[in-house]
Every structure is written in C-alpha cells, then in structure tokens.
Design a protein around this motif. Structure first.
Motif, PDB file in Angstrom:
ATOM      1  N   PHE A 268      16.512   2.805  -6.186  1.00  0.00           N
ATOM      2  CA  PHE A 268      15.089   2.596  -5.680  1.00  0.00           C
ATOM      3  C   PHE A 268      14.916   3.267  -4.417  1.00  0.00           C
ATOM      4  CE2 PHE A 268      16.379  -0.716  -8.839  1.00  0.00           C
ATOM      5  CZ  PHE A 268      15.115  -1.207  -9.262  1.00  0.00           C
ATOM      6  N   TYR A 269      13.768   3.646  -4.486  1.00  0.00           N
ATOM      7  CA  TYR A 269      13.177   4.407  -3.064  1.00  0.00           C
ATOM      8  C   TYR A 269      11.859   3.644  -2.606  1.00  0.00           C
ATOM      9  CZ  TYR A 269      16.290   7.683  -5.324  1.00  0.00           C
ATOM     10  OH  TYR A 269      17.398   8.378  -5.844  1.00  0.00           O
ATOM     11  N   LEU A 270      11.669   3.644  -1.275  1.00  0.00           N
ATOM     12  CA  LEU A 270      10.405   3.105  -0.770  1.00  0.00           C
ATOM     13  C   LEU A 270       9.884   3.931   0.169  1.00  0.00           C
ATOM     14  CD1 LEU A 270      13.020   0.392  -0.700  1.00  0.00           C
ATOM     15  CD2 LEU A 270      10.828  -0.769  -0.346  1.00  0.00           C
ATOM     16  N   GLY A 271       8.641   4.030   0.211  1.00  0.00           N
ATOM     17  CA  GLY A 271       7.864   4.852   1.049  1.00  0.00           C
ATOM     18  C   GLY A 271       6.458   4.266   1.506  1.00  0.00           C
ATOM     19  N   ASP A 272       5.835   4.741   2.287  1.00  0.00           N
ATOM     20  CA  ASP A 272       4.556   4.465   2.925  1.00  0.00           C
ATOM     21  C   ASP A 272       3.281   5.330   2.373  1.00  0.00           C
ATOM     22  OD1 ASP A 272       5.402   2.561   5.009  1.00  0.00           O
ATOM     23  OD2 ASP A 272       6.566   4.089   5.689  1.00  0.00           O
ATOM     24  N   ILE A 273       2.222   4.787   1.930  1.00  0.00           N
ATOM     25  CA  ILE A 273       1.365   5.194   1.380  1.00  0.00           C
ATOM     26  C   ILE A 273       0.413   6.169   2.639  1.00  0.00           C
ATOM     27  CG2 ILE A 273      -1.048   5.335   0.172  1.00  0.00           C
ATOM     28  CD1 ILE A 273       1.079   4.958  -1.760  1.00  0.00           C
ATOM     29  N   THR A 274       0.577   7.341   2.593  1.00  0.00           N
ATOM     30  CA  THR A 274      -0.378   8.193   3.626  1.00  0.00           C
ATOM     31  C   THR A 274      -1.644   8.909   3.269  1.00  0.00           C
ATOM     32  OG1 THR A 274       1.192  10.165   3.085  1.00  0.00           O
ATOM     33  CG2 THR A 274       1.858   8.420   4.847  1.00  0.00           C
ATOM     34  N   GLY A 275      -2.067   8.751   2.103  1.00  0.00           N
ATOM     35  CA  GLY A 275      -3.155   9.579   1.659  1.00  0.00           C
ATOM     36  C   GLY A 275      -4.073   8.635   0.619  1.00  0.00           C
ATOM     37  N   GLU A 276      -5.431   9.036   0.813  1.00  0.00           N
ATOM     38  CA  GLU A 276      -6.447   8.515  -0.299  1.00  0.00           C
ATOM     39  C   GLU A 276      -6.132   9.113  -1.619  1.00  0.00           C
ATOM     40  OE1 GLU A 276      -8.193   6.089   0.451  1.00  0.00           O
ATOM     41  OE2 GLU A 276      -8.272   5.929   2.672  1.00  0.00           O
ATOM     42  N   VAL A 277      -6.668   8.419  -2.659  1.00  0.00           N
ATOM     43  CA  VAL A 277      -6.343   8.950  -3.875  1.00  0.00           C
ATOM     44  C   VAL A 277      -7.325   9.831  -4.296  1.00  0.00           C
ATOM     45  CG1 VAL A 277      -8.274   7.278  -4.611  1.00  0.00           C
ATOM     46  CG2 VAL A 277      -6.208   8.044  -6.412  1.00  0.00           C
ATOM     47  N   THR A 278      -6.425  10.923  -4.978  1.00  0.00           N
ATOM     48  CA  THR A 278      -7.447  12.068  -5.397  1.00  0.00           C
ATOM     49  C   THR A 278      -7.015  12.333  -6.755  1.00  0.00           C
ATOM     50  OG1 THR A 278      -5.139  13.393  -4.947  1.00  0.00           O
ATOM     51  CG2 THR A 278      -7.035  13.228  -3.153  1.00  0.00           C
TER      52      THR A 278
END
Length: 725
Positions: A331-341
């Motif tokens: 399992f990998y975790l991250g932070d959302i840094t961008g708006e949806v495209t």
C-alpha cells in the motif's frame, strides 16, 4: 507534504466590504444576484474564488452569501426578502471600520455575542443547547438568513446518524433550526418552533429571510449550504485542515495495473473511457446528465456507480487530502497536490487525473500493518472509497516529522479494552470471579455469547450486569425477540410516514432499528465496547432476523452489501467493538431448533440449577440476607425429584423478599412452581401437587442431616411416592 497554502482561501473581508459598499451606494434594495454580479465586475477574483463547489456555485458567491447572511443576522442589513439593503447600524459599521479586515472582525465579534446570548437556557430550565447539539452547533452557527441546509448534509458533515441529527434539532433552542430542511428543500413534518407559543409558518419566515420557494413548496437549491460548503467554511473560520482520506483502486483498471504508472508519474486517476472530454468543474447533476447520455447502453446500476465514482473524484476529493492505493498487499500513501483535469489517455484508462506527491513510493506499507478498522473496507468493490475515519492512523504510518507523529498519536483511538471481572462484581452476582472472567474472555474472543438454561437461572440478570460492567450504560441496548420479530424490526427497514397536507398517500422512509443504531454509534466510538442484549434469542426466526448480518458476526474483517443497500455506498462492516449477549430458555426444547450457523457464531454458556455457579446461588443469597438455608435445601430436594435437567427450577424464584415473609414460600409454590411443573407433566396423568408437595419436601429437609444427604433423583422419586410419617 504540501505546504499550508496548497488549499487557497476565499478573501472574505474583501468580499464583505465590497458587498456593503455596493449596498451603501444604492438608494433601493439590491437583489442578491445583482450584488453577486457587481462583485464579479468590480473585483479581480482569483482562480480559486471563481472555481465552483460541489453544488456548482462559484466559491466567491458562497462566501458573499455567507457574510451577508451574518450581517443580516446582527442587524446590519434589512431582514426583508425583496433585496439587500444596509441599515443605519450597517452604515455606521462600514464607516467606522479602518479596513475590510477590521470590518469582518467587528461582524464576527458581534455574531459571537449574539449567539452566546441565544445559547443561554431558558429561565427555570436545565436545558443546555450547546451540550445537546454537540458537533451540529458550529454548523448551525454558520447558517444565516437567506440560507438553508438539509438533515442529510448535517449528517454527512458530522458523521452522526440521520435520526440522531433530527432528534438533536427537535430538542434544541438554536435560532437556526428552522433553516434545516429535507433534501428536497421542504420543511420537515416534525418541525416545531423552540417556543411552543410560536405558530407562524416556517416557510413564510424563510421567505422573509430571502429564501425563494417554488410552487411545490421547495426551497431554491441555490440557497442551500451543503456539507461541502459548511466544511470549507468551518475550515477557513477555524484555520484548521479539513483533510480527508481516500482509497482509489488502480491495480485492475480494465485489466491493467496502473499503480506503478501512478507512482512513477506522481498522479492518481479514474477511467471514463466512454465519456467525452469534460469541461470541469461539474456538479453532480451535470455528471448525471453526462453519464446518462454517454453510458446509455449500460445498466442503470453501472450508470449510478459511475456517477458516484466521478462525483467523488471531481468534487469530494480536494487538494491536501490523503490518498491510498494498493498493488496487491503493498500500500502506498500520498497527498493530493493538483485539481482534477480531464485528458484523453492513450488507452482510455486514466481520463480524469489528479497530481499526487507520494510519501512511500519506495517503502510500501504491508497489508498487515494497516489499521484493523480499515481492512473490511478493502473488500468493497467501489473504485473510490472514503477512509476519513482512519485518517489519523493512515497519516501516522508515513509521518515525516515529529509534529505529524505527535498529532497521529494524539488522534489515534485508544485500544479497545474489556474491563476484567472484579471481586465486587462477582459478589454482586453471587458467583465466583473466575466464572465471570470466563464469560468476559469468551466475549473478547468470540464477540457473541448465549446464556442458556431453564427458567429462573438468572440468565437475563447476569447478561445485563456483565454488560453494564463492561461499558457505559449508554452503550448497552436490550431487545427481546419474539415470533413476529423481523430484520426490519431489528436492523433497518422501510416504515410508513404520515401523509403530507392531508393527502391520502402514505410514504415510506428507511428507518434504522435498534441494532443499526447501536452499530452506527459503535463505529463513531471505536474504543468503547457496545453491547446488545438479546433476550429470548431463540424465540424468533434467527435466519430471517439476522439476514446477511450472520456473515458479519463471524467475519468482522469483511464488508457486505445490505438488504436495503442503495449500491452507491461502500459495503457495510461490523465494528469489532460490538458485542452480543443472548439468553435462551431450554425448557421448551427450542434450543434444538438453533441451526448450525447460529451455533458456530455464538459461544454457549450453560446455567443449570444442578451445576455451578447456579447451584450455589440461592444459598449465597440467603447467607447475604441473613436468612436460614432451609429454602436452599427445599430447592435442592425439589430439583432432585425432577429427572429432566432442563425443567429443574432456578433459584431466582426464591430470591425475593416476599418469599421469605410468613406464608410467602407457600404462595410462591402455588403460583409459580406448581404451574411450571404441571406444564412439564402435561398429559402424563401425574398428580403434580402430590408428587411435589411442599409439606412433604419440607418434612424431608427437616429430618435430613444436611445438603450432603440430598437424595439422588431415583431415590427421591421413590420417596415422593411414600407418605411422610
């Protein structure tokens, strides 16, 4: 970890000041839509302020309406619904403010003073609105004139069950309760003003405050403040993060594992292979329209799931949220840094994307290290799943600094602990401490236990006392099964609701039962044991009552779709802090009807008059009460006459003060003991009163040396046939 500026803020001071200056320069009231339009013309709005929230309304417009509604609340604007106009107090506040920041600070200060005065309990009342409303209060404090929200929005915001939200509002004196409507924008049939003497129509009051209604009595959705709007506003008001956590599936997207691509590219995505290139952002209503057209050849269930998936990815997931993905057991975790495209991918497997900064791309977390409460959600088949309830624990797995580690440790739920048996509890129950501890150990290991035995052996009493020892009184619920009991009574089902406006049409609403309410409460408090006591558990059709819950009783780490599931939510799980104690009467042989599935999921603990701890219970009680042991000897001789163990008499029939008054034992014998024995020997032609004669038994007790000389059943049966000399 993205910096604190990743999630931009609305410039509320500037929006408020600009709106009030527009009204100051106008001689007549200005419609709200006109004020919003002029602000867009006069101000250089940022990209974030122009972006749209989940309801499709520009964020700057939501900010304007919030601040203007607060200004109306404290008397800076006229309360009428024809338009916005400054009062003398509003003009004075605008003229006296050195800056827009000072103006907003003055508004917030006056609102706090007003709300504090309104929160005071009425004279002569112990009512405390703040304690009653709990997490609802901050949200209600944000609702000003000209706005409304729904029960569902408040439930989604706070995590409270829908019925709990309604119950708290009904007993509250908060001045904004009339601004909470149904999801359709209608006033709830159960709405009552806090002041019983008030009789004016809530719709008229809302209209005067600036809320528009259509011909069917539905409030304008543009004035609705959604859970998302409230969450954003509360985040900006308190300067605290509103981070959420999400699972996005990518290890099998149309047959391909995209997780390695996501890790290398620094992104996460969902597939929308049959949808046109989208002009973002989109409201849920707009997403419905696109999916209905572009996925017209798919089943209605596929379309519904696609709408939910896209709505979550486009509107609910936000910059700064935590995202979890898995490649098998890694399992990998991250932070959302961008708006949806919206992009046209080469293989139509990643048409909607968000940028992600991965925290552990080289050091995956193993499945066994994930929070226990999260694992059942992994079995859900949905593509995007809300994991916010486990946000702190997930963030702690990949914490990058002392501050994050400390926060994760503080917010992580405490360990679930069942209180061990005590000498005081054992003495109160008239049993050995080791026996009580064995019951607690069985509950810890199995989660479900049944006390079974003849009537009068204290099954229900023991169940209640042990449950209240293990947890708080508010976390214990008792239900009694009977032949008419059903799944809808026990867990959830559609219930009729009163017709509206005198109509003859009866509606139905999905209503939680006692077990659903207990499970929902347990989910919100994972460190607290919640105990359901099911009295006479074998009286109902257990397979019918439990339904698919049978599976979850044994497999707490799995999720399952419920009977009345709508299909757009994650599978239902059974929290590990839910325990069940059942009681079962064996006198009618109904224990033989319990199926193998039931037996496998419950531990069974026998309570029989001839076996400890029940055998000594009456003798201990008599000793505690300072009474002679004669009654215990009588019970021993009586049970020795009864050859069938399941029909022997329990001690609780004799553990009442009235039994030990003059003539009390004879009365109990005639009205309670003999009727039981007559039922046992029904159709045998036996003289029950003669065989179980109290004078004969007391005579034998009188001449017996002690409990050690109690006759065996066969000997007692022979003696019962002989006259007593």
């Amino acid at each position: 970890m993205p910096d604190s500026n990743a999630r931009q803020s609305i410039r509320r001071p500037l929006l408020l000041g600009t709106a009030l200056r527009i009204l100051r320069d106008s001689t007549d009231p200005v419609p709200s839509a006109e004020v919003v339009r002029r602000i867009a013309d006069d101000m250089a709005l940022t990209e974030h302020e122009l972006s749209r929230n989940k309801t499709g309304i520009p964020r700057y417009e939501t900010g304007v309406r919030f601040e203007v509604s607060h200004a109306r609340q404290i008397g800076w604007l006229t309360p009428g619904g024809s338009g916005w106009a400054l009062t003398d107090a509003g003009r004075a506040a605008l003229a006296g403010a050195e800056s827009d920041d000072a103006l907003l600070a003055t508004l917030n200060r006056e609102r706090r003073t007003l709300l504090a005065s309104q929160a005071q309990p009425r004279a002569g009342s112990a009512d405390t609105p703040a304690s009653r409303l709990g997490p609802l209060r901050p949200a209600l404090d944000q609702l000003g004139p000209g706005q409304w929200t729904s029960f569902q929005d408040l439930a989604q915001l706070t995590g409270l069950p829908y019925q709990d939200v309604a119950g708290r509002l009904m007993s509250s004196t908060h001045p904004a309760t009339h601004r909470v409507l149904t999801l359709e924008g209608t006033v709830s049939e159960d709405f009552r003003w806090p002041d019983p003497a008030r009789t004016d129509d809530a719709v008229n009051v809302l209209h005067e405050e600036g809320v528009e209604f259509d011909a069917h009595g539905r409030a304008n959705q543009a004035a609705r403040v959604t859970s998302y709007d409230l969450r954003e506003l509360l985040a900006e008001t308190t300067s605290s993060s509103t981070r959420r956590a999400w699972l996005v599936r990518g290890n099998n997207v149309n047959g391909k594992n995209l997780v390695p691509t996501w890790l290398g590219r620094g992104s996460v995505s969902v597939a929308a292979s049959q949808i046109r290139s989208l002009d973002l952002p989109l409201t849920r209503a707009e997403i419905v329209g696109v999916v209905e057209e572009d996925y017209a050849q798919k089943s209605y269930n596929t379309r519904n799931e696609k709408v939910t998936e896209l709505d979550l990815f486009i509107n609910r997931i936000q910059v700064g949220d935590l995202v979890l993905v898995n490649d098998g057991g890694s399992f990998y975790l991250g932070d959302i840094t961008g708006e949806v495209t919206s992009v046209r991918s080469s293989d139509d497997r990643s048409n909607l994307r968000r940028d992600v900064t991965w925290r552990n791309a080289e050091r995956p977390v193993d499945l066994t290290d994930l929070p226990a409460a999260l694992k059942p959600k992994l079995s859900s088949q949905h593509t995007v799943i809300d994991l916010t309830s486990e946000l702190a624990a997930l963030a702690g797995l990949v914490a990058t600094g002392v501050e994050e580690e400390t926060k994760a440790a503080k917010t992580a739920p405490a360990e679930l602990v069942l209180r061990p048996a005590t000498d005081d509890l054992a003495e109160r129950l008239l049993v050995d401490r080791a026996w009580v501890q064995s019951c607690i150990d069985l509950l810890r290991d199995r989660r479900q236990i049944v006390f079974y035995g003849p009537p009068g052996t204290g099954k229900t009493y023991l169940a209640q006392e042990i449950a209240h020892h293990l947890t708080d009184d508010s976390a214990v619920k008792l239900v009694q099964f009977h032949p008419a009991y059903s799944y809808e009574d026990f867990f959830e089902g559609y219930r009729p609701v009163a017709p509206k406006d005198g109509s003859a049409t009866v509606g139905f609403t999905l209503t939680p039962g006692p077990f659903r309410r207990l499970v929902d409460a347990a989910r919100e408090n994972p460190s607290t044991p919640y105990v359901l006591i099911v009295d006479e558990i074998n009286r109902a059709n257990l397979a019918k009552v439990f339904g698919e819950l049978y599976f979850l009783l044994e497999y707490r780490d799995r999720a399952i779709d419920l009977l009345y599931s709508t299909g757009d939510e994650a599978g239902f799980t059974m929290p590990s802090n839910v325990f069940i104690i059942g009681t079962m009467n064996t006198a009618d042989r109904s224990i033989a009807l319990v199926d193998a599935a039931m037996r496998r999921r419950f531990a069974f603990k026998a309570l029989h008059p001839s076996v400890e701890p029940t055998r000594s219970m009456l003798r201990r009680w008599l000793d505690r009460m300072g009474l002679p042991a004669t009654t215990a000897d009588v019970l021993d001789h009586l049970n020795a006459l009864i050859t069938d163990e399941d029909f022997r008499i329990g001690p609780s029939y004799f553990m009442r003060d009235d039994v030990h008054r003059d003539g009390g034992l004879e009365t109990a014998w005639e009205t309670a003991i003999l009727p039981l024995l007559e039922e046992h020997h029904f159709g045998e032609g036996l003289d029950v009163a003669g065989r179980y004669s109290l004078p004969k038994i007391t005579a034998r007790v009188a001449r017996a040396a002690g409990p050690a000389e109690v006759p065996e059943p066969e000997q007692a049966a022979d003696e019962a046939a002989d006259p007593v000399p």
